[in-house]
Structure formats: C-alpha cells, structure tokens
Design a protein around this motif. Structure first.
Motif, PDB file in Angstrom:
ATOM      1  N   ILE A 186      -3.909  -7.031  -3.940  1.00  0.00           N
ATOM      2  CA  ILE A 186      -4.440  -6.495  -2.673  1.00  0.00           C
ATOM      3  C   ILE A 186      -5.113  -7.605  -1.870  1.00  0.00           C
ATOM      4  CG2 ILE A 186      -4.859  -4.254  -3.781  1.00  0.00           C
ATOM      5  CD1 ILE A 186      -7.905  -4.857  -3.437  1.00  0.00           C
ATOM      6  N   TYR A 246      -1.126  -4.595   2.529  1.00  0.00           N
ATOM      7  CA  TYR A 246      -2.055  -3.489   2.289  1.00  0.00           C
ATOM      8  C   TYR A 246      -2.726  -3.037   3.585  1.00  0.00           C
ATOM      9  CZ  TYR A 246      -1.410  -3.533  -2.723  1.00  0.00           C
ATOM     10  OH  TYR A 246      -0.871  -3.411  -3.967  1.00  0.00           O
ATOM     11  N   LEU A 263      -5.568  -0.145   4.156  1.00  0.00           N
ATOM     12  CA  LEU A 263      -6.273   0.114   2.897  1.00  0.00           C
ATOM     13  C   LEU A 263      -7.606   0.832   3.116  1.00  0.00           C
ATOM     14  CD1 LEU A 263      -6.477  -0.211  -0.176  1.00  0.00           C
ATOM     15  CD2 LEU A 263      -7.428  -2.510   0.194  1.00  0.00           C
ATOM     16  N   GLY A 296      -7.379  -1.488  -7.334  1.00  0.00           N
ATOM     17  CA  GLY A 296      -6.651  -2.520  -6.629  1.00  0.00           C
ATOM     18  C   GLY A 296      -6.749  -3.820  -7.388  1.00  0.00           C
ATOM     19  N   LEU A 312       0.831  -1.195   0.000  1.00  0.00           N
ATOM     20  CA  LEU A 312       0.000   0.000   0.000  1.00  0.00           C
ATOM     21  C   LEU A 312       0.866   1.245   0.000  1.00  0.00           C
ATOM     22  CD1 LEU A 312      -2.772   1.320   0.176  1.00  0.00           C
ATOM     23  CD2 LEU A 312      -2.646   1.104   2.673  1.00  0.00           C
TER      24      LEU A 312
END
Length: 1759
Positions: A370, A384, A387, A366, A344
């Motif tokens: 992800i 991630y 997120l 994404g 991320l």
C-alpha cells in the motif's frame, strides 16, 4: 497372590489419615576425599559431562592437548556418542573471598575470586565478581552475578525493586564456598531447582557460562524458535537466542528473544527461571538432565519463580515484567491480510466476497504494497487510490483497518519522515557515533531509528499523527524489527573486531560466517542506550514500546493495538505478537500450537500464526483445517504472501466458505469468554491459550500434550493436523468433558486420548465441566444445536470422528462459559443477546465469570468502568452475582445451556433475587421470551435449558413397590437400634486372598474426593476411568446400600442367573436385573437359581476389566445407557474386587485366582449324560440304556430321577421291585460297560416318618446341622407333591432343611452312606456322587408351615426387583432363620454354594482320592471349585438354544466352566429338528446332559429313530474325538484360571464386531462353534474373526475374504459348523461309546498352521488317569511325583516338535493303557514337512509316511 492388576475396595467406613513428611535441607560438610576431581572423572557418566569445547566437542580436531590447554578433562565416551570428550572438571570457577557472606536488607551478597590456576579461555577474565541474592517476594528470588568494579550492560527494563526481604519465602539458597556453588531449593519438598555444582562456571568479558542440574526432564520455553514440540528434547540440543529475520521453518533462532524457561518437577510443582540478559547466547540442554547458559555479554541476572503450579509461574513472571496489555474487543475478531493485493480494487473484491458470504470479518490489513515506494507513513495514490474512503466504509460497517510499518526509513531527501528524523538525530549510528548506519531493506537504502533515544518517541509520535491525517488507521503492525537488513552489517560492511566477530559465537543462524552481523546491522553500531552488540535483541521491544507510547499519546483514552514481529521478555505490556512468516505446510499447523503455548509462558496471551500459511500455496483442505485451528488463535488472522494463490475464506469455493463461516461463527459466539480470559491475563497474568498440563499437572500424560490446547480452564480444542484425516486422537484428563456443539458428555476414565470426529467444517472444542462461559447468540444461524452431554473415559486417549467440516471442541465440567450471539463484526455482535454454557462437574457444580466494558477504553479495570458477573451453579441452582456494575449495558441474558445436569435447574438467582419460575420457560432450543423484570445487566431474560437425553438420569428412587418409605420411617428406625454389626461374606465361603502389603507396581490409580466422598479407579496405562462413583450417590444404611458407577463403555457382560436376551447387556433398555436365588425356571426380567454379582467390561480400546461385589444379600443392578450401573443391596457391605486384565481372559484368570480355581471334572463327566426327573422305575432306565446302546449313541452316565428316592427322602432309594429294587445291580452293570450313575440329592430332610427307618433326621438333630428358627430351634418346612410327584407310599411330608454352612454338615454327609442304612451304603458306593437340586433353597410354602416372624428381614424396606416383590421368603425359607454363617437374610444366596462345598467334601471322603462329580442347580460366583452347574428347567423352544449359550458363557467367566443346559429342553415335547440341532449345540456344552420332565415324551436320541440318531451320533463322535482337547482346557481352567467355553471377543478383543457375537462361541482359543439356532435353517450367519480358519470336517481353509466379517455358511441338518484356528495344535482321539473305551483308542494331532509361514502352531495335552484328585498337584523336582503327563506341541511348515514336560503317569501307572499317536494332520502346508522331533530326537523318516493332498497327513506311533 499377584495383586498388580487387582483392586480391592471395601466401603465399610471413610477415614483419612494425614501423613506429614518433614524434609530437611542443610549445608553439606567438607568432602574428605583426597582428590574429588579424580573421583569425579573416574565415575562420571556420559550424560553428566559439561562441554568444555562447545564449538566442536566430539569432532576429531579436538584433541587431548587442546582440551588440556583449557584446563579440562579428555576422556572418550562409552555409550553416548553425542556426549563431549572434553569436559570440565569438578573444581572450576571462583571461591568466596575469605568465606565472607554479607547479609543485606533483601538477602545476602558475596564477593568471589577466580581460581588462580584456572586457564583463561579468551584472556579477558574478570577475576573478582559479586553475587547478590535478593529474596524479593515469597515466590520470587533474584540472583545477580556481576562485576562490582566496572558497570557492564544490564537489560534496561523497569522492574520492581523490593527494599525488604520476603517474610515466608518458598525457597532456600544454599552454597559451597570453595569453589563457589549454589543451590536454589524449594522448601516444601527439598527439590533443587537450580544447582551449579557442575559445569564450568565462567565469567569473562565476552564469555559467561553457568550450568545447572535440572530437577526433571519436563522443561518448556526458551525462544523464539520453531520448536517442534512443547516439552524440550534434552538430547544434547543447543538453542541460540538472538533476534533474526528468518522464517520459522527450521530450528534456528528467529524473531524474538526469551531467555526464560519453566520446569515441571517430578512431583508436579513448577518453577520458572528468567535470565535477564539480551546478548546473544546459547542454551544447551543435555539428558542428565541439565542445562548450560553461554552468553557473550552482560551479566547473569536470574529471576526464579516458584509457582507452585505452572499457571502460578506465568502469573509471577507477569507480575515482574508487567501485565500483558488487554487488546481492544474488536481485535478478537477475524482479520484478513495479504502482502500484495496489487490494487485497492482487489482488496475491495476480497472484503466484499467475505461480507456477502456472511463470514465474520473485523480487521483488514495493509501490507507494504500500500506504501509509496515502500516508504513508511505513505500510501500509493495510484494502486491504492481511494484508500482513505475505503477505510471510512469499513468503519461504517463496524470494521477496522491496520497498516504495516517497517523499521527501515528510506534515505531520500524530501521524504519528510526521513528528513525529520535526520534533523532530530534519532537514527542508529556507525561505530563512530556520528554517521547514521545505512542498511538496505524494502525501500532500498535505509536508516534505522534508534528507539532507545528519548527523542525517537517524539519523532515517531509525530509521524503517526501525521499518518492518521492521511488514513484513519485503528492499530499498527510493525515488522522487520529484529532489525532486518538485506546486506551484511551495512552498505559499508562492518569492522572486524570483537563485537562483530566475538571470540565465542553462539549457534545462531549464519554462525559459520564467524560473525553476528548476517542479515542485521553491525554489532559495534552506536545507539543512545549503548552498543548494538548489547541492544540487538531489544530492538523490536523498544520499537514496540515507542509505538505503544505514541498511540497512547495520540488517543489517551483508547487501548492501542500494536502487533510486532520482534520482541523480548517484557514486551507484552505494550504489543502483541504473531508467529511470523510460516509456510503452507501441514506440520506448521501443529507447530503453531507449540508457538502459542510458549508465548503463553512468556506472558503473551494474545498471539497466533498466519492462518493457511504465509509462504507457498495452500490447498483447500489445508486452508480449511487451518481456519478451524485459527478460529481458536487469540489473534486470528489469515495472511498471505506475494505471488501465492489467494487463501481468504471464499477463495476455494462454497464448501470451504461454508465451513469457515460456521467455525468463525462459533468463535464469535465464544468471544465473551475469550475477552474474560484476556481480562484475567491483563489483571492477574494468567494464560489464555493454555497447555493442558497447566490444568492437570498431576496427570503426567499432559506433560507431553502439544497437539491440543485449552482456552483458559474451560475449553479444550482438538484440531486435525494431518492431511486426509477424518478423525483425530485427543487426550482427555480426568474431568467431565462435554462436546461444545452438542453437550454430549465424553466418557473419560482418568485422563485419556480420544479420537474425535472432525469433518472439514468442524474443529473439536470441548467445554470443561464446572465452568460457565458467557456467549452471544449467532446471527443468521440455520441450525441451533442443543447441549447433550458427551461421554468421557477421564484421563485417556480417545479417537474422535473429525470429518472435514468438524473440529472437536469440548467444554470441561465445572466451568461456566459466557457466550454471545455472533454477528459479522464485533461492533454488531457486542449488542446481541448474551448467554452462558453451564458444564457440570462430578459434584454437579460449575463456576465462571464475565468481564464486560466498552471494549476499547484504556484502564477500565483500574477505573472501575466495567461490569463483572460471577456465575455459580450448585446441584440444581444457578446463581448470578453482579460483582461490579461500573459499566451500563442493555445486554440481555437470553441463553442458558446446562450440560450434565440431571434435570431442570430448580432456581435461578440474580443478585440473591430468585427469578420466579413462572417468568421463564425451559425448552429444547425453541427460544421463547417472557417479559421478565429488568436485571442489572439486561431488560429481559430468557432461560433456555437444553434438555438432556433420558439416559443422563440416574434412578435415585426405585419404584414405590420396592421401597416402602412409610415402614422405613415409622418402624424400621426403631428396630434399627437393635441391629448387630454388618454381615460380611465369611471366609468359610470364600477364602479370598489376604493382601499384607500394597502392591509395589500397580496397573491402576485410585483417586477420591472427601466431601462428598467419591472415588475413581483409573487404568494407569490408558487413563480410562474404570469405576467412577461420582454419579448417582453413595448410600449405606442397614438394609439399603446403593452405589452408582459410570462405565467406560457400553460393552458390559455378566450378572446372572436370570434370562437375558443378549450376552452383551442392552443398556438402552434400562434393565434392572435382580439377584436372589429362587426356585423358578429362567424367565426374562426375573431372578432365578443362582447369584453372580460379577461383571466384565470391554473398554473401547479393547482392554477389559472385571468387578466382583462380594455381597450375598438380595440385590439388583440397574444398567443405563449413560453408560452406568447402579448396584443396590439389602445388606452387608460394598466389598468390591476389581481385576484389570487387560485381556478378557486375564480378567477371568485373576478373578478365579481370588475366588478359587475350578476343579477338573473327572474325564468320564465329559461324556454324554441322560437324565429324567421321573423315569417311572428301573425298568424304564434299562430300556432307555439299551436302545441307545443299540443305536450306537455314546451314553456316559445316567441320572436318577427324584422318584428313585423312598418318599423323596435324600440318602434313600425305593427298594420295591417294581420301582428301584435292583438299582445297585443296575449300577454295577453300567460300570461293567464303562458307564456311570449319578444320584440326586435334595437339601430338605423329612421329619415326620419313623426315625428308625430314616436315621438322617435324628443324626442331623444330634449333629446340629439343620437351619433353625429365630429362637435357635429346628423349624419345619413343607414339601408338597402334586399328582405327578406323589409316590405310591407316603403323604405330604413336613421337612427340615440342612444348615449347609454348618462345619459338621460335611462330615454328616460323608457318613450318610455308611451310617444311615445298609441300602444307602450299597447305593453310594456304586454311584458317582450326585447333583444337588432345589438348593436355592426351594420351599413349597412361603417361609415355614407356621409363617415367619421378623418383618424387617422378611419384608425389608427395600426389596430388589424380585419376582415375588418385597416378600423375600416367597418360595424359600424365612429370612430370620439362623445358620452358622449368619441370618438366612444374609446367607440365602450362599445356600447352593455351601451345599456344593459340603457335597464335594463328602464325595472326596466317600471316593478317596477321586474327583467327585457334583452338579448344583444353585450357584454363586466361585462355586466352580466344588461343582459344575446346569442351567435349570428350560423349555423345548428354539429361543432356549440362544439363551443357553449366553448363560454358559456367563458361568464360565464366574469360574464355573463345567456347565450346560438341558438338551432338547426340560419342559414340553421337542420335535426332531429342534432335538437334532440342540444335540449338535449340546455336543459343545462342557456339561452335555439330556434332561426331561415328568409326563413329557422321551427325548433321548434313540427315541426318535432315523435320521436323527445318525445326525446326533455324528455330532457326539466329533465331541468324543475332541475330548483330549476339552480335558486339556479344563486343566488350564484349574491351573491357569481360563475359561473353557468362551466368547469370541475373549480371543479377539480388538475386533469391535466380536463384542456383540453371542450366537457363536469358542472352545478355548482354537475352536469356533457356530450352531444353527433357528427353525428350518440350513445356513447360518457366522462371524469369522480376523485370523486363518480351517473347516474341521473338510480341513479346507476359509477364504481370506471372510476374515474379520460375517459370512453365510452352509449348515445342513446333519452338520454343526466347526472351525479350527490357524496357529494351534489340537490333540484328538478316536471316539468310543464311553470315555472308558475311547481313552484306550489311538490319538492324533491336528496341526493348523497360521497365516504367516514364519509363525508357529502350538498346542498341548494334559493326560492323567481321568479321575484321581491329586494328579498334577505335586510340584517336586522329580517327574515321578506327578500323576500326569503333559505334552507340548510346536510346528511349522517343515517340522513338528513334541516335548514331554511331565511323564509321571508312565512311571506311576506302568500297566495303564497310554495314548498312542498314530495320525498327525497338517493343515495349510505348502510342502512336505521334513522332520518330526520328539524330546529333541529326530524320528526316522522311514517310520512314517507323508501323503500329499490338501490336508496333509503324517502318521507314526510317537509315544
């Protein structure tokens, strides 16, 4: 006469006749041929065969026996190696049962029975089938062919089912019963759009085939494939349709399935055909043209759409399958994605880089990285982490986030998504129907949701809902849904059966494996909706539908955004599409345009490719260019692959960052226009990305255009698609086009290709005139570009500059585009100020609209929750109407840009309320705001008109001095009632060719509009609009005609006689050139002696055309830098003749073919001539003759001055001893020396002297040859002598003028030398005729001695820009005088022309069978048939040398090649240097004459002494040496219509530098003359065209580095630079003091070899006795019937060949001294020539000698 390249336009009246053509369609009668198949087989052509053995049609293992087993025909091909050897017979398929056709509510139906003796292909025949014909709507037809006894699979898409038959269908369906064949016919034209008469109609369980003939080769569609071109190649191409996970790299079947195509018929109508069948299939295209469908299941369910326009077809398809979903406004913003950012933190870095660079960015994606272990509805909280918070930050900045979802659900107990699906039994099962089929995709072993299962919607909705609780996504990207599988079929494999291994396998990727299961799941897998065999290609469609419904349920008020990789016809109401995993290769950019346009046809208006490419590493240049194109993808996303280098906008550094920012800023500015287009697509089914042909279907060139595309009808994008290019070619159809960035109008002559500037930071975008585009102001703009109009040449190719920072974009005239100030996201740009771009079309009108709502709510159109504005602009009024006000907004209309309007808008109206002009201001971009009253859509309004450059205006109102409006209104209208029919130039003046029928093949197209009337003449080959009257207006009144045409380029030549500073007109000077003959020495800006209403234009591509206005009234021409010209005349008609070349010389040849070819002057007339207006007596002439003779100056002829006459009376001479008493004897003495004498004639006849002494007057009265007054009586004019002209006898004389248009005058003049008086007879029988002077006609008083009568003709309401203003009779006759051809008002400009006609005729009578030598001061285009021309009374000034070249060239293109200026000047004394240089130049005037004025020092060469005499003599010797070549040029002028002296660009029209060269000129194609034109210069600047050139004097070739550029050449006072062009053979002759002597001298040849050794040098020689009239005019077979000799020369390095085509001169004149060739000079040889061949006979080598030196010589008497 050949009329292919000539356009004749006579604007007398406008009338349109409608011709109705009835086309009947009926059923055929029974063919009585005993064996139709035998005839068919015998006569069949290769391209007409339909393959009966498609797997291996022409392979060697397909033999005659196998073919026969299928009941087909075996026959080898004759020409087409790709055509099948095994093909279907004519009789095949089914018969109608008992010929029973049953009518239904919507059409008819028929039962069909399979032919009994027809072999089975796969032993699963369906013997009885049914055909249902449903006439569903007027524009839509359904033909369904199915098994009535057993339900077969049909595509489960909800479509409208009409219950009644269409009332007025656009089509008919006809049929044949035995065997059954049907045709679908367009009623209006009779075109068969579907015809199954051939091709092996088959209906088996797993093999269905039907073929149709195509009405044209213009076929588009079928997908999804990576098509290289938009229009299909029909050369035996097979396209498989079957969804598959494969990158769009090759031509295999890829992600989607669209068994739909469109055909543009040859007449421009279009139709579409959808085969609603989802089974794997082949579509075979063949060049007949025809196509064959082969599918392995389902039924034939055809839908036909009849347009008739391509856009109508798409709209009708969308009406059937469902209107496309309108994306939310934010989805129009720029989007970023990458597979495997890794973390991320890296995503944040990229997003922040883009944000800090101020680059617009709306959506971040994404990809699968992800996810946690690649599982749907999860994210990896390690890589991630944070997120959800990051997405919240994006939302806070007005940005969006879209995650990916795949179709494969990981098999993992405890994975809640999998568990819930398993419990609900929503997965695809094995063939047993119970066990979930297990495949393998990204997460490993996976199961496949069955999206045909109704329970799948519940499950999928719940998963999406739960996922939203984890991350607040804004849309869903669904991938891999073909469906993809990393193992074949399943982890268990697949059974071997007819579903996985069908008997016929289409040409899909992996077909060589013998099955359908490569990279997907087993075909016998069970789904709720049936077998995967039937449903495979619907998997992506059903996943899209379910995802759409799920998002709708979660947020019912919001518009879902679903982006899918796989799809089917009808997916567009639910999801959008991107073009898949492309590569970072240059060719992929172009293919993406084809892909977008195809998806426009399929009903997907929102599409786009991965910008910069998905696979491979992009370069900075590639990525820059791709961002420029991608800025105009409706779906604009940069997507990148794992392990590839980054390619987001800031990845390559500041240069690309800046460029991408600028182009995305322009995208955001145009989003209101794009959004309005998407609204129209959603409501009406229209396209957004639009092929050019959709808008210009009548322009056949657009049918192939797939490297450009349009946004709607108003914006044209022309991207750079190749590496390293800084220019791009674009085709521009016939419309007004404006550069989107600057507003400059692009010059289009009829549709054309242009090469556009496209620097790396710019994509060419053009706004179409006639459209209004809503826009929004950009944020952080550093430069505000104003809208100048861009010049277009309509329907043609253009090469446009396209540096790396530029993509050409053009706005189409007639459109108004809404725009908006951009920002970094659409969230912020949507609240910015709005604007419109108003692009005027040729009628000064434009239209557009804006659709505006909240940008995300569902069904705002249906609910009325939207604002809609319509924009209209007509002439100078802009009207804005609120069509719907269901959405409240505080938007401000702050920017109105007007392209192509000649002036400010006069009014601006909003909802019929006029905005007070005091409440807004116009500026050149300085945005000044006023407090305006609140408009329905804004709180304040600011109007900004981008001022057009001055050259956009057409002068509709000439100066008040020239247009007397008061007189016109108060007096002219009353008198006008008496006006007689309009004058046209009579055929006696010009015997123009009569065209009895239209040319069958034309190089041009004429388009016109009726209200108001405009017409365009378009060059068919290039689309260049040559003549376009849509600018400036067309006016036709009795005394005032005006017409304006836009020009295709600024390279304009012609119009004379007046003093012009350059040969190519300087349009930027806004000059108005008058044409009306006047006795006035040439002066800049004013009319002078002649009138030549002809011009030539060299187009930007080097083609040329000419326009001749056959109108002899006073007129002027205004030239403007648009470029354009306006023609104004005081009477007559507009009778235009156009000559389309395409080469400049071709133009002149066609022009002179129409007006008359010039006559060859007598040979002696090519010699040097001396003249003086007042010699002072015969003694002075004799003295001048002697001193020049003693000095060795070759003087050919002497002219009489005016003082030779008795009291200035034509046809007399002064017989006094001290004057010209011995003139006849002097003339005889000249003749003895081989010299000639030329008299001067005036057109005025004195009437006050004794009639007995001067019978010309009473005989003229008796013959009726004088110009009369308005009552028909002879009138008096005055000839006044000043002191120098006053003779010793006589006084001021009153004269009358000859009516030179009288039919009797020619006879009258021919008899003058016989009947007037003996002295005239003696004189005329010895002179060699004359030159006619003062024949404008000149007058020493204005009008007559008694004034003029009719004020309306003498002071017309409009007078051109003449020297003496509106007084037309100044220094000439009264305009109301009467002549045979008409009023002098109409024929004044023809007076000199008619005098040349009469004089020429008289000379031909006096000198029987001799060519008269006539030189006229006043000429008209075409006078060259009768006379040469000289350029009038010039001055002894250096500038005159320059001007003389220009006017000499102008008269040459007007068919007067025998022309020259007064050498050394007429007025004033000339110094030695000037006179030397002028003689050098004059040695290359076709007419070489030294002429002097009274009272001026002598200027003949011998009067100066040495060294001038030697220098001049040297130049003259060069001329005389080259006279055989010059004489041959005159032969070609007479016979072919060529010029003699010609501009350089006539030979080198493609060299742009040559277009402006007017300080040099050429003799014919082979000699380049470069004179010194400036005082004191001993060097000269020369343009050396791109060819091989030899110095005439040294015979050395010029350095190759000189070619195609300017060079400085030495030019000492004794030299004029002369160069011979390689590739030509020039005849020469040893010079003599007269042509009489030189013609008896030895001749020679100069062979100038071309640059390349394999090329030839060619030339010719025309030779006759030098003065007979009927030399080559005989055209019988017998050579002796020719009075001439014509030789043709051809040479290469090894030999010279001489061919005598005519030798009649030898037979007819056996005693004539014939030319003897003694010297042949080879230039440029590398070795000794080996042969000389004369009339195919080798000349013995012993008879000539070859000496090796730089200029090789071969000597021999050849003739």
């Amino acid at each position: 006469m050949e009329t292919r390249s000539i356009v004749i336009i006579c604007l007398l009246a406008a009338a349109v006749t409608a011709l109705a053509i009835g086309l009947g369609v009926g059923l055929g009668t029974k063919d009585d041929t005993p064996d139709p198949d035998a005839v068919y087989i015998n006569e069949i052509k290769d391209q007409e065969r339909f393959d009966c053995y498609p797997k291996n049609g022409v392979e060697e293992d397909v033999d005659r026996n196998k073919c026969a087993e299928r009941g087909c025909v075996w026959k080898s091909t004759s020409t087409d190696k790709m055509a099948p050897w095994c093909f279907y017979p004519l009789t095949w398929g089914y018969n109608v049962v008992r010929d029973d056709i049953v009518k239904t509510n919507v059409g008819w139906q028929a039962k069909l029975q399979r032919l009994n003796d027809q072999p089975s292909r796969y032993n699963k025949d369906i013997n009885t089938i049914q055909v249902d014909v449903e006439m569903q709507t007027d524009s839509r037809l359904r033909v369904k062919i199915f098994d009535p006894s057993r339900q077969r699979f049909e595509v489960p898409i909800d479509l409208p089912v009409p219950t009644t038959k269409a009332k007025n269908p656009m089509y008919d369906v006809t049929y044949q019963t035995r065997p059954f064949k049907f045709q679908v016919i367009r009623k209006s034209t009779g075109t068969k759009i579907f015809d199954t008469s051939y091709g092996g109609f088959t209906f088996e369980d797993q093999f269905l085939q039907i073929s149709t003939l195509l009405p044209s080769k213009n076929l588009y569609g079928f997908g999804e494939h990576n098509h290289r071109q938009f229009r299909h190649n029909l050369d035996w191409k097979t396209w498989a349709i079957f969804t598959r996970d494969v990158a769009p790299i090759d031509e295999w079947n890829v992600y989607g399935a669209h068994p739909y195509h469109m055909v543009v018929e040859d007449d421009g109508n279009a139709h579409g055909i959808l085969l609603l069948n989802s089974n794997a299939m082949d579509v075979v295209l063949q060049p007949m043209p025809a196509l064959t469908y082969r599918t392995i299941g389902g039924i034939f369910d055809f839908y036909y759409f009849f347009g008739p326009s391509p856009e109508n077809v798409v709209m009708q398809l969308s009406e059937l399958i469902g209107m496309p979903l309108m994306p939310p406004y934010w989805a129009l913003g720029f989007q970023l994605s990458r597979w495997h950012y890794g973390t991320l933190e890296r995503v944040k870095e990229v997003v922040n880089e883009v944000y800090e660079a101020d680059i617009p960015h709306d959506v971040q994606y994404g990809d699968i990285d992800i996810m946690l272990d690649k599982k749907d509805f999860t994210y990896d909280e390690n890589t991630y982490k944070g997120l959800p918070e990051f997405i919240a930050e994006l939302h806070a900045r007005g940005q969006r986030y879209i995650p990916i979802l795949d179709h494969g659900i990981k098999i993992e107990k405890g994975y809640a998504t999998y568990d819930r699906g398993l419990s609900m039994s929503i997965y695809v099962n094995y063939s047993d129907g119970f066990r979930p089929l297990v495949g393998e995709v990204w997460p490993g072993k996976s199961v496949y949701p069955d999206f045909t299962n109704p329970k799948a919607i519940e499950w999928w909705t719940k998963e999406l809902d739960l996922f939203r609780d984890i991350i607040d996504y804004d849309g869903i990207w669904i991938d891999m849904n073909e469906p993809s599988n990393f193992v074949k079929g399943s982890v268990e494999g697949c059974e071997v059966n007819s579903l996985n291994n069908p008997p016929y396998l289409p040409n899909i990727l992996g077909y060589w494996e013998g099955d359908l299961i490569d990279k997907t799941i087993c075909m016998d897998a069970k789904q709720f909706g049936g077998k995967h065999y039937d449903l495979h290609s619907l998997y992506g469609h059903t996943m899209s539908l379910v995802t759409f419904k799920a998002l709708r349920e979660l947020e019912p008020e919001k518009r879902p955004l679903v982006v899918t990789r796989s799809h089917f016809t009808g997916t567009s109401p639910y999801a959008q599409h991107w073009l898949g995993d492309n590569q970072s290769f240059w060719e992929q950019i172009g293919w993406s345009i084809v892909g977008m346009m195809e998806f426009s046809l399929f009903g997907f208006p929102y599409s786009g490719a991965d910008i910069c490419g998905f696979w491979s590493n992009a370069t900075e240049e590639l990525c820059t260019r791709w961002h420029q194109v991608g800025a105009f993808y409706p779906y604009s996303r940069n997507h990148n692959c794992k392990d590839m280098i980054p390619q987001h906008p800031t990845a390559f550094g500041p240069k690309m960052t800046k460029i991408v920012k600028e182009i995305l800023t322009e995208r955001y500015r145009l989003l209101p226009y794009l959004y309005s287009l998407l609204y129209e697509a959603h409501v009406f089914g229209s396209t957004v990305v639009r092929p050019m042909m959709h808008e210009f279907i009548s322009d056949k060139a657009t049918l192939d255009i797939d490297k450009q595309f349009m946004w709607g009808g108003g914006l044209l994008i022309t991207p750079v698609l190749t590496k390293g290019s800084v220019e791009v070619e674009g085709y521009f159809p016939d419309a007004r086009w404006y550069d989107y960035y600057t507003g400059n109008e692009l010059e289009v002559v009829g549709g054309m290709m242009r090469t556009l500037d496209a620097p790396i930071d710019v994509i060419p975008v053009h706004v179409r005139g006639g459209y209004i585009l809503p826009i929004q102001e950009p944020a952080n703009t550093t430069f505000y570009r104003v809208g100048d109009e861009l010049e277009v040449v309509g329907g043609m190719m253009h090469t446009l500059d396209a540096p790396i920072d530029f993509i050409p974009v053009h706005v189409r005239g007639g459109y108004i585009l809404p725009i908006q100030e951009p920002a970094n996201t659409t969230f912020y740009s949507r609240v910015k100020n709005m604007g419109i771009i108003v692009a005027m079309d040729s009628d000064n009108a434009a239209n557009g609209n804006l659709f505006w709502d909240d940008g995300e709510s569902m069904d705002t159109y249906a609910s009325g929750d939207y604002l809609q504005l319509s924009f209209k602009c007509n002439n100078n009024e802009i009207k804005i109407t609120v069509e719907n006000s269901g959405f409240d907004t505080d938007l401000i209309l702050a920017d109105i840009r007007v392209y192509g309007m000649p002036g400010n808008p006069s009014t601006v109206e909003v909802d019929d309320a006029t905005i007070d002009s005091s409440r807004y201001k116009y500026s050149k971009g300085n945005k000044e705001q006023d407090n305006l009253k609140t408009l329905p859509f804004s709180k304040r309004t600011e109007i900004i008109l981008l001022q057009m450059a001055e050259y956009r205006y057409i002068d509709r109102y000439p100066s008040k001095r020239r247009l007397n409006n008061r007189r016109y209104k108060e007096e002219y209208e009353e008198w006008d009632r008496l006006w007689k029919p309009r004058f046209e130039v009579p055929p006696e003046a010009f015997n123009m060719p009569k065209v009895l029928r239209m040319a069958s093949e034309r190089d041009y197209i004429i388009n016109y509009t009726m209200d108001p009337f405009h017409f365009k003449v378009i060059r068919k080959k290039t689309g260049t609009t040559l003549f376009d009257t849509s600018y400036g207006g067309l006016i036709s009144e009795d005394h005032y005609l005006e017409i304006t045409t836009k020009l295709p380029s600024a390279n304009v030549y012609g119009f004379s006689q007046m003093r012009q500073t350059r040969y190519r007109h300087e349009l930027e000077l806004w000059k108005t050139w008058p044409m009306f003959p006047l006795d006035s020495p040439p002066q800049e800006n004013w009319n002078s002696y002649g009138q030549h209403p002809f011009y030539m234009v060299v187009e930007d591509d080097g083609n040329a055309f000419g326009v001749f206005l056959l109108n002899s009234n006073a007129q002027d021409v205004s030239l403007q830098p648009l470029p354009s010209l306006t023609w104004r005349s005081t009477g007559g008609v507009f009778d235009f003749w156009m000559f389309l070349g395409p080469k400049p010389e071709d133009v002149v040849k066609a022009f002179t073919e129409a007006i008359g070819r010039p006559e060859i002057p007598p040979y002696w007339a090519l010699g040097y001539q001396l003249s003086h207006d007042k010699w002072g007596g015969l003694a002075e002439i004799e003295s001048v003759a002697k001193r020049n003779r003693d000095a060795g100056i070759p003087v050919e002829a002497f002219y009489s001055g005016l003082d030779y006459m008795y009291n200035y009376r034509s046809f007399t001479y002064d017989t006094r001893a001290e004057a010209y008493g011995d003139l006849p004897k002097f003339i005889k003495d000249l003749h003895m020396r081989g010299q000639k004498y030329i008299i001067t004639l005036l057109p005025s006849i004195p009437n006050t002297l004794d009639r007995k002494e001067y019978p010309a007057y009473p005989e003229g009265i008796w013959q009726g040859v004088f110009v009369n007054n308005t009552l028909g009586a002879s009138e008096y004019w005055k000839w006044e002598q000043d002191r120098e002209f006053k003779p010793t006898v006589g006084k001021v004389n009153e004269c009358i003028h000859l009516n030179l248009s009288s039919n009797r005058l020619s006879h009258r003049m021919s008899m003058s030398g016989v009947k007037i008086m003996p002295i005239t007879e003696r004189l005329c029988r010895h002179c060699m005729l004359c030159y006619t002077d003062y024949n404008e006609p000149s007058n020493m008083v204005n009008g007559t001695t008694k004034g003029c009568e009719n004020p309306y003709l003498n002071y017309p309401p409009y007078a051109p820009n003449l020297r003496y203003g509106s007084k037309l009779f100044a220094k000439t006759l009264c305009m109301d005088s009467k002549q045979t051809w008409g009023d002098h008002y109409d024929v004044h400009s023809l007076y000199g022309h008619s005098s040349a006609q009469a004089t020429h005729y008289a000379g031909s009578i006096i000198f029987a069978n001799k060519r008269p030598m006539v030189v006229s001061r006043s000429t008209f285009s075409g006078t060259g048939m009768y006379s040469g021309g000289w350029l009038g009374h010039n001055k002894a000034e250096w500038s005159e040398l320059f001007y003389s070249i220009h006017e000499m060239l102008r008269l040459n293109i007007n068919g007067i090649p025998f022309v020259g200026a007064d050498i050394c000047g007429y007025y004033n004394a000339s110094d030695e240097e000037l006179c030397t240089r002028w003689h050098q130049l004059g040695s290359f005037y076709p007419l070489m004459r030294n002429h002097n004025s009274p009272g001026t020092a002598d200027k003949d060469p011998a009067s100066y002494g040495e060294p001038l005499v030697t220098n001049i003599r040297s130049a003259m010797e060069t001329r005389y040496t080259l006279l055989p070549y010059l004489y041959t040029l005159f032969y070609h002028a007479q016979y072919d219509g060529n010029t003699v002296a010609r501009p350089v660009f006539h030979e080198f029209p493609l060299e742009e530098d040559a277009w402006e060269v007017d300080w040099q000129f050429m003799w014919g194609p082979a000699l380049l003359i470069t004179p010194v034109l400036e005082e004191g210069k001993t060097t000269v600047n020369a343009y050396i065209p791109d060819d091989r050139w030899y110095d005439y004097y040294t015979k050395d070739s010029l350095p190759k580095t000189y070619e195609g550029r300017n060079a400085t050449l030495d030019a000492p006072i004794d030299k004029i630079n002369l160069h011979i062009r390689g590739g030509y053979v020039i005849p020469t002759q040893e010079p003599g003091n007269t042509t009489h002597h030189s013609r008896q001298n030895n001749m020679g040849l100069i062979v100038a070899l071309p640059e390349y050794g394999n090329d030839l040098a060619v030339g010719d020689l025309f030779w006759d006795d030098g003065d007979s009239k009927e030399h080559y005019e005989r055209r019988e077979d017998d050579e002796s019937d020719y009075d001439d000799m014509y030789l043709y020369f051809e040479a290469d390095e090894n030999q010279l060949r001489i061919r005598s085509d005519r030798r009649g001169l030898i037979a007819r004149y056996p005693d004539m001294v014939l030319p003897v060739f003694t010297t042949v000079t080879f230039l440029g040889v590398s070795s000794e020539p080996s042969r000389v061949v004369v009339d195919n006979k080798d000349w013995p080598a012993s008879d000539y000698k070859f000496e090796r030196h730089q200029s090789s010589n071969v000597s021999r008497n050849y003739i």
